[in-house]
Scaffold this motif. Sequence first.
Motif, mmCIF file in Angstrom:
data_model
loop_
_atom_site.group_PDB
_atom_site.id
_atom_site.type_symbol
_atom_site.label_atom_id
_atom_site.label_comp_id
_atom_site.label_asym_id
_atom_site.label_seq_id
_atom_site.Cartn_x
_atom_site.Cartn_y
_atom_site.Cartn_z
ATOM 1 N N VAL A 165 0.833 -1.209 0.000
ATOM 2 C CA VAL A 165 0.000 0.000 0.000
ATOM 3 C C VAL A 165 0.865 1.254 0.000
ATOM 4 O O VAL A 165 0.633 2.194 -0.771
ATOM 5 C CB VAL A 165 -0.955 -0.008 1.218
ATOM 6 N N ILE A 166 1.870 1.281 0.855
ATOM 7 C CA ILE A 166 2.758 2.446 0.926
ATOM 8 C C ILE A 166 3.503 2.644 -0.389
ATOM 9 O O ILE A 166 3.649 3.774 -0.874
ATOM 10 C CB ILE A 166 3.735 2.300 2.105
ATOM 11 N N SER A 167 3.961 1.549 -0.993
ATOM 12 C CA SER A 167 4.679 1.652 -2.269
ATOM 13 C C SER A 167 3.777 2.208 -3.359
ATOM 14 O O SER A 167 4.209 3.058 -4.160
ATOM 15 C CB SER A 167 5.221 0.278 -2.682
ATOM 16 N N LEU A 168 2.536 1.754 -3.409
ATOM 17 C CA LEU A 168 1.594 2.245 -4.424
ATOM 18 C C LEU A 168 1.290 3.727 -4.223
ATOM 19 O O LEU A 168 1.236 4.496 -5.192
ATOM 20 C CB LEU A 168 0.306 1.425 -4.381
ATOM 21 N N ILE A 169 1.075 4.122 -2.972
ATOM 22 C CA ILE A 169 0.787 5.532 -2.683
ATOM 23 C C ILE A 169 1.986 6.404 -3.036
ATOM 24 O O ILE A 169 1.835 7.472 -3.644
ATOM 25 C CB ILE A 169 0.403 5.703 -1.200
ATOM 26 N N GLN A 170 3.188 5.945 -2.695
ATOM 27 C CA GLN A 170 4.394 6.712 -3.013
ATOM 28 C C GLN A 170 4.584 6.836 -4.522
ATOM 29 O O GLN A 170 4.945 7.910 -5.032
ATOM 30 C CB GLN A 170 5.611 6.039 -2.383
ATOM 31 N N PHE A 171 4.343 5.754 -5.235
ATOM 32 C CA PHE A 171 4.473 5.782 -6.695
ATOM 33 C C PHE A 171 3.476 6.754 -7.310
ATOM 34 O O PHE A 171 3.825 7.558 -8.183
ATOM 35 C CB PHE A 171 4.263 4.377 -7.267
ATOM 36 N N ALA A 172 2.227 6.683 -6.865
ATOM 37 C CA ALA A 172 1.195 7.578 -7.399
ATOM 38 C C ALA A 172 1.510 9.033 -7.096
ATOM 39 O O ALA A 172 1.352 9.910 -7.960
ATOM 40 C CB ALA A 172 -0.175 7.198 -6.829
ATOM 41 N N GLY A 173 1.952 9.299 -5.871
ATOM 42 C CA GLY A 173 2.293 10.672 -5.506
ATOM 43 C C GLY A 173 3.469 11.209 -6.292
ATOM 44 O O GLY A 173 3.449 12.358 -6.770
ATOM 45 N N ASP A 174 4.509 10.396 -6.458
ATOM 46 C CA ASP A 174 5.679 10.820 -7.229
ATOM 47 C C ASP A 174 5.315 11.067 -8.689
ATOM 48 O O ASP A 174 5.788 12.033 -9.306
ATOM 49 C CB ASP A 174 6.789 9.767 -7.140
ATOM 50 N N TYR A 175 4.482 10.204 -9.243
ATOM 51 C CA TYR A 175 4.071 10.349 -10.647
ATOM 52 C C TYR A 175 3.275 11.641 -10.841
ATOM 53 O O TYR A 175 3.500 12.390 -11.790
ATOM 54 C CB TYR A 175 3.232 9.142 -11.068
ATOM 55 N N ALA A 176 2.348 11.905 -9.917
ATOM 56 C CA ALA A 176 1.538 13.125 -10.014
ATOM 57 C C ALA A 176 2.410 14.365 -9.886
ATOM 58 O O ALA A 176 2.242 15.343 -10.625
ATOM 59 C CB ALA A 176 0.453 13.118 -8.944
ATOM 60 N N ALA A 177 3.356 14.343 -8.945
ATOM 61 C CA ALA A 177 4.233 15.497 -8.748
ATOM 62 C C ALA A 177 5.104 15.742 -9.976
ATOM 63 O O ALA A 177 5.283 16.891 -10.412
ATOM 64 C CB ALA A 177 5.102 15.283 -7.510
#
Length: 235
Positions: free
Chosen positions: A200-212
């Motif tokens: 879950v943390i990896s997915l959230i981090q990936f999504a946040g980094d991609y959006a940024a």
Amino acid sequence: MTWSEMQPLLEQACWDTLYMVGWSTLIAVVGGLPLGILLVLTDRGGLLQNVVANKVIGQIVNIARSLPFIILMVALMTFTRWITGTTIGREAAIVPLAVGAIPFFARLVETAVREVDHGLVEAVQAMGGNTWTIVRKVLVPESLPSLISSTTTTIVALIGYSAMAGTVGAGGLGDIAIRYGYQRFETGLMWITVAILAVVISLIQFAGDYAARSLHRRGAHSGPAPKLRLLKAAS
């Protein structure tokens, strides 16, 4: 414990964790964003310079951030009971989670907003833009990639906090890990819980980094000339 016995426990725990983290993130953003911007505006040389107010707000934020989360939960029990009517369960956990996350996110917002080129602010001021216009058209849009990264960091931190909240009856994955993995020696279930949290943390981090990154690239190519962006900001 068989998988058929684990599955309903894990499903409910996942939903409880997402529920707590989702609501506390929303409250943290709503409360921390204006607080972080206010810290920048009231600082020396800021648009609303007020050194006394800045020091007071900053000290409150620092004190709130300095408290370990487990202590914060205990300290807020009376307030939590007043808000939710109870001190256990996922609704009750949202209160200390949000209170702990607001100052944390506010400092991240402050750092993000300070990175905005001051030349843009001065140019919009020269065009007659007021404080609200500068905040709405310059400070927030220009710092948006950093704000997305700050939100991602806050969500990841809240997932960790929610696991700690599970140790005192808040439910969620932390509660499963403690009650079954530690107290009943169900090591397999505990490691599954750890794996779920990691995914879950990896997915959230990936999504946040991609959006940024996407917002940063879009901002870098958003206009033919800086002057056009300034005119749009001042309008």
